[in-house]
Design an enzyme around this catalytic site. Structure first.
Site, PDB file in Angstrom:
ATOM      1  N   PRO A   1      21.206  14.637 -23.793  1.00  0.00           N
ATOM      2  CA  PRO A   1      19.926  15.138 -24.280  1.00  0.00           C
ATOM      3  C   PRO A   1      20.109  16.303 -25.244  1.00  0.00           C
ATOM      4  O   PRO A   1      20.894  17.205 -24.989  1.00  0.00           O
ATOM      5  CB  PRO A   1      19.198  15.581 -23.017  1.00  0.00           C
ATOM      6  CG  PRO A   1      20.212  15.616 -21.941  1.00  0.00           C
ATOM      7  CD  PRO A   1      21.384  14.808 -22.366  1.00  0.00           C
ATOM      8  N   GLU A   2      19.409  16.242 -26.356  1.00  0.00           N
ATOM      9  CA  GLU A   2      19.431  17.342 -27.309  1.00  0.00           C
ATOM     10  C   GLU A   2      18.072  18.044 -27.284  1.00  0.00           C
ATOM     11  O   GLU A   2      17.189  17.685 -26.502  1.00  0.00           O
ATOM     12  CB  GLU A   2      19.749  16.814 -28.706  1.00  0.00           C
ATOM     13  CG  GLU A   2      21.202  16.358 -28.800  1.00  0.00           C
ATOM     14  CD  GLU A   2      21.827  16.729 -30.123  1.00  0.00           C
ATOM     15  OE1 GLU A   2      21.471  17.779 -30.684  1.00  0.00           O
ATOM     16  OE2 GLU A   2      22.657  15.953 -30.610  1.00  0.00           O
TER      17      GLU A   2
END
Ligand SMILES: [Zn+2]
Length: 271
Positions: free
Chosen positions: A2-3
C-alpha cells in the site's frame, strides 16, 4: 504494497465507520514483530479511549484518541506489505493472521490482519498531534516544495522516496510523477531548475490526488469485513512497464536502480 493513496483510502474508510466510538476492549496476538510499542502499553492506551479521528500521515494510519477531557495519544498503524485494517461485525469469523482486535462500544471490531508481518502497531503521545517525519506531499506549497531539494546531492528519485524529506511517496508515485514532469530520475535533486520544480510539484500532487480519488470510490473493498480485493492500480505510464513502449512517444522504457529501488523511465520524454 500500500502506498499513500491506498493508506489514505483505508484511513478515510475506517474514519467514516468508527469516529466517535469508544474502545471497550483490546486483544493482541503476542507476535512481537508486529508491535513497535509494548503490547501492554498499546492495550492500556487504547482501552477506554474514544476514537476522535482516523487520518493518514505519510504512509501511516493515525487514530487520534481522547480520554475524558484529555486528548493527546495516537495509535499508529503501518500496513507494511500485507497489513489490513478492517471494521467487522463480531460474528464475522476472525481472519487468519489477526494481530490486534479493538472491540468498540457498539460491538463492532477494528481488526488488524497481516500475514507477512511487516506491518507495525504503536502508540505515541505527541502534543499537538502526530505529524510524522517529513513534509506532507499532497498539501505542500510550490515554494516549500522547491526549498526541500535545495543543495541536495542525492538523485531526485531518491529524494522523493526519502521519508524525512517528504513522507508517504513510494516507488510508484515517484516514477510516475518524474515521468509526468519530464525529469530523469538520476538527476541531482539540488540541480533541478526552477522550471523542472514547477512541473514536478503539480505532477506529484496530481498523481496522488488522482489515485486517492479513484481509490476512494471503492473504499469498502479495503476496510469492510470481507475486504480481500487488492489495491487500486493507477493507470501507470512507467511503473512496472520496463522494456515496454512509452505511451507518449513509443520509445522503449528503461530500467535502472536509483537509491536501491527499481526505477523505470523514458529516455526520450525525461531529460
Ligand atoms: Zn516517452
Amino acid at each position: 504494497m500500500p502506498e499513500l493513496p491506498e493508506v489514505e483510502t483505508v484511513a478515510n474508510g475506517v474514519h467514516a465507520r468508527v469516529a466517535g466510538q469508544r474502545i471497550v476492549g483490546v486483544w493482541t496476538s503476542g507476535k512481537s514483530l508486529t508491535f513497535k510499542s509494548p503490547e501492554a502499553e498499546i492495550v492500556e492506551t487504547l482501552t477506554g479511549a474514544r476514537i476522535e479521528k482516523v487520518r493518514r500521515v505519510g504512509k501511516t494510519i493515525v487514530m487520534d484518541l481522547s480520554r475524558g477531557k484529555t486528548s493527546g495519544s495516537q495509535f499508529l498503524v503501518h500496513l507494511g506489505m500485507t497489513g489490513r485494517l478492517l471494521v467487522s461485525a463480531p460474528e464475522v469469523p476472525m481472519p487468519l493472521h489477526t494481530h490486534a482486535v479493538l472491540s468498540l462500544a457498539d460491538s463492532r471490531e477494528v481488526r488488524f490482519v497481516d500475514p507477512r508481518r511487516f506491518g507495525k502497531l504503536s502508540v505515541v503521545k505527541e502534543e499537538g498531534g502526530y505529524t510524522g517525519p517529513g513534509k506532507e506531499p499532497t498539501t505542500i506549497s510550490a515554494g516549500e516544495f522547491a526549498k526541500l531539494f535545495k543543495g541536495r546531492k542525492l538523485a531526485i528519485k531518491a529524494a522523493l522516496l526519502n521519508q524525512s524529506i517528504l513522507h508517504g511517496v513510494g516507488n510508484i508515485y515517484a516514477d510516475e510523477s518524474l515521468f509526468r514532469a519530464g525529469i530523469r530520475p538520476r538527476k541531482q535533486a539540488g540541480k533541478l531548475t526552477k522550471a523542472e520544480l514547477a512541473r514536478l510539484h503539480p505532477a506529484l500532487q496530481e498523481v496522488l490526488a488522482k489515485a486517492i480519488q479513484l481509490g476512494g470510490s471503492s473504499v469498502s473493498d479495503y476496510v469492510d469485513a470481507d475486504g480481500v480485493r487488492g489495491f487500486f492500480q493507477l493507470e501507470h505510464k512507467v511503473y512496472g512497464r520496463a522494456g515496454e513502449n512509452c505511451k507518449d512517444c513509443t520509445s522503449p522504457l528503461k530500467n535502472i536502480v536509483v537509491g536501491g529501488r527499481t526505477t523505470v523511465y523514458c529516455p526520450k520524454c525525461q531529460r
